[in-house]
Design a protein around this motif. Structure first.
Motif, PDB file in Angstrom:
ATOM      1  N   GLY A  29       0.862  -1.381  -0.096  1.00  0.00           N
ATOM      2  CA  GLY A  29       0.001  -0.129   0.069  1.00  0.00           C
ATOM      3  C   GLY A  29       0.947   1.277  -0.066  1.00  0.00           C
ATOM      4  N   PRO A  30      -0.059   2.451  -0.057  1.00  0.00           N
ATOM      5  CA  PRO A  30       0.997   3.789  -0.249  1.00  0.00           C
ATOM      6  C   PRO A  30       1.423   3.970   1.375  1.00  0.00           C
ATOM      7  N   LYS A  31       2.430   4.429   1.373  1.00  0.00           N
ATOM      8  CA  LYS A  31       3.532   4.786   2.453  1.00  0.00           C
ATOM      9  C   LYS A  31       3.513   6.572   2.094  1.00  0.00           C
ATOM     10  N   SER A  32       3.966   7.447   1.290  1.00  0.00           N
ATOM     11  CA  SER A  32       3.941   8.220   1.514  1.00  0.00           C
ATOM     12  C   SER A  32       2.435   9.653   1.877  1.00  0.00           C
ATOM     13  N   LYS A  36      -1.523   7.860   0.579  1.00  0.00           N
ATOM     14  CA  LYS A  36      -2.685   7.078   1.250  1.00  0.00           C
ATOM     15  C   LYS A  36      -3.503   8.639   1.461  1.00  0.00           C
ATOM     16  N   ALA A  37      -2.992   9.726   0.866  1.00  0.00           N
ATOM     17  CA  ALA A  37      -4.107  10.296   0.689  1.00  0.00           C
ATOM     18  C   ALA A  37      -5.388  10.072  -0.419  1.00  0.00           C
TER      19      ALA A  37
END
Length: 72
Positions: A29-32, A36-37
């Motif tokens: 999944g997204p890390k930044s 995430k947004a």
């Protein structure tokens, strides 16, 4: 384009390759914060577009009534 047809041998070979790769362990999944947004909005379906669409439908209905009245 037609769907691909797999032979039983090809299917088994692909299954074994996927078992070696284990792609489900690599997707984290997204890390930044930006990522995430962006991911948080993936399932979002409402908002201004829906309001605008409803307003257009109402306007079209009013214009249709007016046209019908003028054609009498």
């Amino acid at each position: 384009m037609a769907a691909r047809t797999w032979t039983p041998e090809q299917r088994q070979k692909q299954r074994e390759a996927i078992e070696r790769w284990k792609p489900w362990k690599q997707s984290t999944g997204p890390k930044s914060p930006e990522g995430k947004a962006a991911a948080a909005g993936n399932a979002w379906t409402g908002g201004e577009w829906q309001k605008l669409r409803q307003a257009i439908k109402e306007l079209n209905g009013a214009m249709r009534k007016q046209r019908d009245w003028l054609e009498r």
